[in-house]
Design a protein around this motif. Structure first.
Motif, PDB file in Angstrom:
ATOM      1  N   UNK A 148       0.489  -0.953   0.068  1.00 56.85           N
ATOM      2  CA  UNK A 148       0.223   0.417  -0.092  1.00 56.85           C
ATOM      3  C   UNK A 148       0.760   1.570  -0.033  1.00 56.85           C
ATOM      4  N   UNK A 149      -0.051   2.394  -0.752  1.00 56.09           N
ATOM      5  CA  UNK A 149       0.647   3.671  -0.556  1.00 56.09           C
ATOM      6  C   UNK A 149       0.528   4.168   0.749  1.00 56.09           C
ATOM      7  N   UNK A 150       1.763   5.233   1.104  1.00 62.05           N
ATOM      8  CA  UNK A 150       1.963   5.977   2.872  1.00 62.05           C
ATOM      9  C   UNK A 150       2.044   7.142   2.025  1.00 62.05           C
ATOM     10  N   UNK A 151       1.396   8.073   2.708  1.00 63.76           N
ATOM     11  CA  UNK A 151       0.908   9.515   1.890  1.00 63.76           C
ATOM     12  C   UNK A 151       1.926  10.335   2.531  1.00 63.76           C
ATOM     13  N   UNK A 154       4.701   1.582   0.410  1.00 65.14           N
ATOM     14  CA  UNK A 154       5.858   1.416  -1.225  1.00 65.14           C
ATOM     15  C   UNK A 154       6.706   2.481  -0.710  1.00 65.14           C
ATOM     16  N   UNK A 155       6.181   3.501  -0.063  1.00 65.53           N
ATOM     17  CA  UNK A 155       7.729   4.947   0.297  1.00 65.53           C
ATOM     18  C   UNK A 155       8.420   4.622   0.822  1.00 65.53           C
ATOM     19  N   UNK A 156       8.839   3.581   1.863  1.00 66.65           N
ATOM     20  CA  UNK A 156       9.262   2.684   2.010  1.00 66.65           C
ATOM     21  C   UNK A 156      10.493   2.257   1.974  1.00 66.65           C
ATOM     22  N   UNK A 182       3.319  -2.214  -7.317  1.00 66.47           N
ATOM     23  CA  UNK A 182       2.552  -2.680  -7.468  1.00 66.47           C
ATOM     24  C   UNK A 182       1.334  -2.017  -6.223  1.00 66.47           C
ATOM     25  N   UNK A 183       0.819  -1.015  -6.209  1.00 68.46           N
ATOM     26  CA  UNK A 183       0.424  -0.635  -5.534  1.00 68.46           C
ATOM     27  C   UNK A 183      -1.106  -1.397  -5.189  1.00 68.46           C
TER      28      UNK A 183
END
Length: 271
Positions: A9-12, A18-20, A35-36
């Motif tokens: 998942x994406x972490x805003x 995904x970002x980490x 892949x999100x």
């Protein structure tokens, strides 16, 4: 070029998900793809909203990457639903990759990141094809149904997880009491070792599980043996926790720069 993938998942707020993972991949010199599975609206104080991708779109992202790039190691993080887990498992079975499963279930702020019915799919679909599982104590309790309070409980839970088909399980001990945090590593062939490190007094631990499993994936992608990859990933996350960025008003992120920029390894003892 070593190419790896994160399915998560994406972490805003950029500290987990995904970002980490992509930050960790970059720091360790591997090319990261993704892949999100879900978008989250979150910060260091918690998760305020979640928008899941469809299983079909999640798989489409994986297929697009594998059709063009030679991925050697994959990690999964937040998969959210049974349908996404089943679809991801079916797709990954078509490819020969090392698979790190971080069973993301609950955010630092307490929000549920995995639907209850998805736990069965995780155990019966994804874990049998996994190279390594990296649960913390609450996640291991959820997967096994065992209340974990002692070293014996950890071993019992680990054996129950290995019986599901996973090749190795890293039982992370950060949630247990003690002056040191002790991670216990069990292999399907009966091998075992433990890693202990100083328990850092900090609230800046957002994304530790994501970052550790991403580092493990990066080292596997670079050709490290599994045991060595686990140890080096522990060095990476210990450095990230030991040198906090001190940002945010809640559980701030770990410092993904520390291992490379400060040229330090978190102090880890092997047993």
């Amino acid at each position: 070029m070593n190419i790896v993938m994160t399915i998560a998942g994406s972490d805003s707020s950029g500290g987990a998900g995904i970002q980490a993972d992509l930050k960790t991949f970059q720091e360790l010199g591997v090319y990261g793809t993704s892949a999100i599975t879900a978008l989250t609206a979150q910060n260091t104080l918690g998760v305020s909203d979640i928008l899941a991708a469809s299983p079909e779109f999640t798989v489409a992202q994986i297929q697009a990457v594998f059709e063009d790039l030679q991925v050697t190691a994959v990690k999964t993080g937040m998969l959210f639903s049974a349908e996404i887990i089943e679809a991801v498992t079916e797709e990954l079975q078509k490819h020969s990759v090392q698979l790190v499963v971080d069973p993301v279930m609950i955010a630092k702020g307490g929000a549920s990141l995995l639907q209850q019915e998805a736990i069965h799919a995780l155990k019966t679909k994804l874990l049998p094809i996994a190279t390594v599982l990296t649960p913390n104590i609450p996640e291991a309790e959820e997967i096994t149904g065992i209340q974990i309070e002692t070293v014996q409980d950890i071993e019992t839970a680990a054996k129950k997880i290995l019986a599901l088909g996973v090749q190795c399980v890293v039982m992370k001990g950060g949630h247990l009491e003690g002056e040191e945090a002790v991670d216990m590593v069990y292999f399907a062939d009966g091998a075992f070792f433990a890693m202990s490190s100083e328990r850092i007094n900090t609230k800046h631990t957002h994304g530790t599980g994501c970052t550790f499993s991403a580092a493990l994936t990066a080292f596997l992608g670079k050709g490290y043996a599994l045991r060595d990859a686990i140890i080096e990933a522990k060095h990476f996350i210990q450095a990230a926790i030991s040198h906090p960025l001190n940002i945010g008003n809640g559980h701030g992120p770990t410092n993904h720069f520390a291992y490379r920029k400060a040229q330090v390894k978190g102090q880890v003892k092997l047993h």
